[in-house]
Design a protein around this motif. Structure first.
Motif, PDB file in Angstrom:
ATOM      1  N   GLY A  44     -17.601  21.561 -24.787  1.00  0.00           N
ATOM      2  CA  GLY A  44     -17.743  20.179 -25.258  1.00  0.00           C
ATOM      3  C   GLY A  44     -18.283  19.297 -24.157  1.00  0.00           C
ATOM      4  N   GLY A  46     -18.335  15.095 -22.502  1.00  0.00           N
ATOM      5  CA  GLY A  46     -17.747  13.749 -22.485  1.00  0.00           C
ATOM      6  C   GLY A  46     -18.748  12.776 -21.912  1.00  0.00           C
ATOM      7  N   PHE A  48     -19.270  11.903 -18.810  1.00  0.00           N
ATOM      8  CA  PHE A  48     -19.854  12.383 -17.562  1.00  0.00           C
ATOM      9  C   PHE A  48     -20.152  13.877 -17.591  1.00  0.00           C
ATOM     10  CE2 PHE A  48     -18.371   8.588 -15.375  1.00  0.00           C
ATOM     11  CZ  PHE A  48     -19.228   8.504 -14.292  1.00  0.00           C
ATOM     12  N   CYS A  51     -18.623  20.803 -20.457  1.00  0.00           N
ATOM     13  CA  CYS A  51     -17.533  21.717 -20.152  1.00  0.00           C
ATOM     14  C   CYS A  51     -17.837  23.108 -20.719  1.00  0.00           C
ATOM     15  CB  CYS A  51     -16.276  21.133 -20.783  1.00  0.00           C
ATOM     16  SG  CYS A  51     -14.766  21.692 -20.048  1.00  0.00           S
ATOM     17  N   ALA A  64     -11.450  26.527 -17.912  1.00  0.00           N
ATOM     18  CA  ALA A  64     -12.441  25.560 -18.384  1.00  0.00           C
ATOM     19  C   ALA A  64     -13.107  24.960 -17.147  1.00  0.00           C
ATOM     20  CB  ALA A  64     -11.753  24.466 -19.201  1.00  0.00           C
ATOM     21  N   LYS A  66     -15.442  21.929 -15.827  1.00  0.00           N
ATOM     22  CA  LYS A  66     -16.119  20.655 -16.096  1.00  0.00           C
ATOM     23  C   LYS A  66     -17.260  20.546 -15.111  1.00  0.00           C
ATOM     24  CE  LYS A  66     -14.112  16.331 -16.949  1.00  0.00           C
ATOM     25  NZ  LYS A  66     -12.971  15.403 -17.144  1.00  0.00           N
ATOM     26  N   VAL A  98      -2.829  19.136 -18.537  1.00  0.00           N
ATOM     27  CA  VAL A  98      -3.863  20.127 -18.209  1.00  0.00           C
ATOM     28  C   VAL A  98      -3.818  20.380 -16.703  1.00  0.00           C
ATOM     29  CG1 VAL A  98      -6.348  20.572 -18.117  1.00  0.00           C
ATOM     30  CG2 VAL A  98      -5.393  19.359 -20.086  1.00  0.00           C
ATOM     31  N   LEU A 116      -7.570  26.295 -19.396  1.00  0.00           N
ATOM     32  CA  LEU A 116      -8.342  26.336 -20.638  1.00  0.00           C
ATOM     33  C   LEU A 116      -7.494  25.905 -21.835  1.00  0.00           C
ATOM     34  CD1 LEU A 116     -10.958  27.203 -22.141  1.00  0.00           C
ATOM     35  CD2 LEU A 116      -9.919  29.474 -22.358  1.00  0.00           C
ATOM     36  N   PHE A 167      -5.245  17.773 -25.414  1.00  0.00           N
ATOM     37  CA  PHE A 167      -5.819  19.097 -25.648  1.00  0.00           C
ATOM     38  C   PHE A 167      -4.752  20.074 -26.140  1.00  0.00           C
ATOM     39  CE2 PHE A 167      -8.575  16.948 -22.573  1.00  0.00           C
ATOM     40  CZ  PHE A 167      -9.818  17.136 -23.173  1.00  0.00           C
TER      41      PHE A 167
HETATM   42  P1  ADP Z   1     -15.504  13.217 -19.423  1.00  0.00           P
HETATM   43  O1  ADP Z   1     -14.715  13.061 -18.168  1.00  0.00           O
HETATM   44  O2  ADP Z   1     -16.969  13.301 -19.193  1.00  0.00           O
HETATM   45  O3  ADP Z   1     -15.132  12.238 -20.514  1.00  0.00           O
HETATM   46  P2  ADP Z   1     -13.869  15.126 -20.809  1.00  0.00           P
HETATM   47  O4  ADP Z   1     -12.672  15.307 -19.969  1.00  0.00           O
HETATM   48  O5  ADP Z   1     -13.705  14.277 -22.038  1.00  0.00           O
HETATM   49  O6  ADP Z   1     -15.118  14.671 -19.957  1.00  0.00           O
HETATM   50  O7  ADP Z   1     -14.366  16.566 -21.254  1.00  0.00           O
HETATM   51  C1  ADP Z   1     -15.499  16.715 -22.066  1.00  0.00           C
HETATM   52  C2  ADP Z   1     -15.234  17.731 -23.164  1.00  0.00           C
HETATM   53  O8  ADP Z   1     -15.012  19.000 -22.598  1.00  0.00           O
HETATM   54  C3  ADP Z   1     -13.997  17.462 -24.002  1.00  0.00           C
HETATM   55  O9  ADP Z   1     -14.240  16.603 -25.063  1.00  0.00           O
HETATM   56  C4  ADP Z   1     -13.641  18.851 -24.475  1.00  0.00           C
HETATM   57  O10 ADP Z   1     -14.432  19.211 -25.587  1.00  0.00           O
HETATM   58  C5  ADP Z   1     -14.019  19.708 -23.302  1.00  0.00           C
HETATM   59  N1  ADP Z   1     -12.872  19.964 -22.400  1.00  0.00           N
HETATM   60  C6  ADP Z   1     -12.436  19.170 -21.383  1.00  0.00           C
HETATM   61  N2  ADP Z   1     -11.387  19.716 -20.752  1.00  0.00           N
HETATM   62  C7  ADP Z   1     -11.137  20.894 -21.383  1.00  0.00           C
HETATM   63  C8  ADP Z   1     -10.159  21.941 -21.204  1.00  0.00           C
HETATM   64  N3  ADP Z   1      -9.243  21.884 -20.239  1.00  0.00           N
HETATM   65  N4  ADP Z   1     -10.213  23.012 -22.036  1.00  0.00           N
HETATM   66  C9  ADP Z   1     -11.143  23.070 -23.027  1.00  0.00           C
HETATM   67  N5  ADP Z   1     -12.087  22.132 -23.241  1.00  0.00           N
HETATM   68  C10 ADP Z   1     -12.095  21.054 -22.436  1.00  0.00           C
END
Ligand code: ADP
Length: 309
Positions: A44, A46, A48, A51, A64, A66, A98, A116, A167
């Protein structure tokens, strides 16, 4: 854990287009720890980060990852924000948060390896199911509150508690993630600024009155409301109208709500922050004992109403 690398910007890199996928090598190397990860499926994105699943080549463990392109970290405030996020998050260790394992960089990107959470978030569950049963709402909210209690005991405010940051792992254990807006509180200070827009924004943040731990309780009130009734309490057609409703505490609790659920939501959505319950008070609220609270949920409940008993 090693010190946080001082993220250096790539010089002369052209600014990236917003949300363009980063260039991520098929094999990612954490030089300091001598670890190689194989890039796996996309999880997914976000504001910034993108992932991906990352498989540790020597242990087979899947985490996972990032990935934030360095070109997204050109401005000092962007680097500061990320360093602040990691600094808070890396110290945390709780079953409902997490886990942040490591933090490293290569010439292109900064990588954060995280526990994850393969079952996505409460946002996807909500989109599929809308309102969930009261036992499920108890199960999810109780775990969220355990995580918040842990954070508040450490004097950390998350400040962006929302379904998409809650999550789920394969056992449907809730894990609070994304510490991008988190902050620590000194003594009885009230925070004056918040660089970002929380999803379930509390009235004292909107009114710039100074805010503290109570903003997380407000957000948990919104989360419990959505889980039980299928939509946010202050939802409207425009953001302006939503903010006006928040300022006027203009929401209604559906008449089918049970009295303990309605009472807890009303207390958490109190417009006066000092009247809201603390995380400890929410944790021992009668709502959690007023009916069945499962100790685990089947994965099928991501898509279907579970049958209890
Ligand atoms: P940002 O800091 O850019 O907002 P996020 O923390 O929202 O990023 O992470 C972006 C995406 O990655 C999430 O919406 C999710 O789909 C996926 N994601 C983030 N952390 C995890 C994790 N620990 N396990 C699985 N997917 C994750």
């Amino acid at each position: 854990m090693n010190r946080i690398p001082n993220i250096k910007p790539v010089s002369k890199a052209p600014p990236r287009k917003e949300k363009a996928p980063p260039e991520v090598p098929a094999l990612i190397t954490d030089k300091e720890r001598n670890t190689i990860y194989e890039k796996g499926r996309f999880l997914g994105k976000g504001g910034f980060a993108h992932c991906y699943e990352l498989k540790n080549r020597s242990t087979g463990e899947i985490v996972a990852g990032k990935v934030v392109p360095k070109s997204m970290l050109v401005k000092q405030y962007q680097r500061d924000k990320m360093t602040q996020e990691v600094q808070i998050h890396r110290e945390l260790s709780h079953p409902n948060i997490v886990k942040l394992f490591n933090f490293f960089e290569d010439p292109l990107n900064v990588y954060i390896t995280l526990e994850l959470c393969a079952r996505r978030s409460l946002m996807e569950l909500h989109k599929r199911r809308r309102a969930v049963t009261e036992p499920e709402a108890r199960y999810f909210t109780h775990q969220v509150v355990e995580g918040v209690l842990y954070l508040h005991d450490l004097r950390i405010i998350h400040r962006d508690m929302k379904l998409g940051n809650l999550f789920l792992n394969d056992d449907l254990v809730v894990k609070i993630g994304d510490f991008g807006l988190a902050t620590t509180v000194d003594g009885d200070e009230r925070k004056k600024t918040l660089c970002g827009t929380p999803n379930y924004i509390a009235p004292e943040v909107l009114n710039k009155m100074g805010h503290s731990f109570e903003v997380d309780i407000w957000a948990v009130g919104c989360i419990l409301y959505i889980l039980l009734f299928g939509q946010p309490p202050f939802e409207s057609k425009s953001l302006e109208e939503t903010y006006s409703r928040i300022r006027h505490n203009n929401y209604t609790i559906p008449s089918n709500a049970t009295p303990p659920a309605a009472a807890l939501i009303r207390r958490m959505l109190d417009p006066e922050p000092t009247r809201r319950p603390t995380a400890k008070q929410v944790h021992r609220d009668i709502f959690f004992k007023s009916g069945f609270m499962p100790t685990r949920l089947p994965v099928s409940c991501l898509t279907m109403v579970p049958k209890f008993g």
